[in-house]
Design an enzyme around this catalytic site. Sequence first.
Site, PDB file in Angstrom:
ATOM      1  CD  GLU A  20     -16.595  11.656  27.152  1.00 23.30           C
ATOM      2  OE1 GLU A  20     -16.982  10.575  26.691  1.00 23.30           O
ATOM      3  OE2 GLU A  20     -15.574  12.248  26.735  1.00 23.30           O
ATOM      4  CE  LYS A 107     -18.222   8.948  23.490  1.00 20.28           C
ATOM      5  NZ  LYS A 107     -16.995   8.979  24.326  1.00 20.28           N
ATOM      6  CB  CYS A 141     -15.923  12.510  23.506  1.00 21.86           C
ATOM      7  SG  CYS A 141     -14.114  12.399  23.606  1.00 21.86           S
TER       8      CYS A 141
END
Length: 280
Positions: A20, A107, A141
């Site tokens: 990430e 995200k 994540c």
Amino acid sequence: MADLTADAARQKASLVVFPEAFIGSYPKGIDFGARLGSRSMEGRDQFQRYFDAAISIPGPQMEHLASIAVDHGIYLVVGVIERDGGTLYCTALTIGPDGTLLAKHRKLMPTALERLVWGFGDGSTMDVVETPLGQIGTAICWENYMPLYRSHLYAQGVTLYCAPTVDDREEWQASMRHIALEGRCFVLSACQYLERSDLPADLDCREGNDPETSLIKGGSVIISPLGTCLAGPVYGKETVLVAELDRRDLARGKFDLDVAGHYGRPDVFRLSVNRGDGFP
């Protein structure tokens, strides 16, 4: 990134997954001068520097990333900080060996203070990509803790489940094994190893300013559809993990559990996904 990809290619990798925010950086320990109800000018200056370090898509940096994939004939999944207008996004790119941008996933739900510096993704960037290697999907994540997002990837037939992250806790490993077992897919989780010396010296880092302070300790791992760790986790140093994936394990795993198929009970449960950009 070019050097690490070359290293992986020498070890005959066909797919390389980076962590990430690998391009543009994850600003661990920096609060951008934010408090409830106030922001400092110093924090705004920090954000300006972070903004300038982000990449635009398309743009010259994106062309360079594509050239890395082409140079090695390799599939890449890489976390970047994307700049779009005046907003930054935590984004994962999937790039084909011919340099084509196959997928761009923003995200959906930045965590905690991340929400101050990153915008929110939407349903338009949640595709699983079909490739000769398998179906590549990405969850960034703590998106991996969103059951319905995982279900959406499973419903699209993901077989190469990529999880770029900065979560270096031991508990993360349990989640990665669970996802591999739940989705009966290969899980490739890439987590950074980051030291204080990797960030600009003039930043005041919450975790400490000793150059050898470990900010993100790693923990990358590759897991089979039956929950076996094929490589890693590795902590406390930079490394390139390599594993050979036996695609026959996908069918072996689906024998008794297919959460998007014979184990899904669509007569009882139904998943509804807004695949648009969030606007009516």
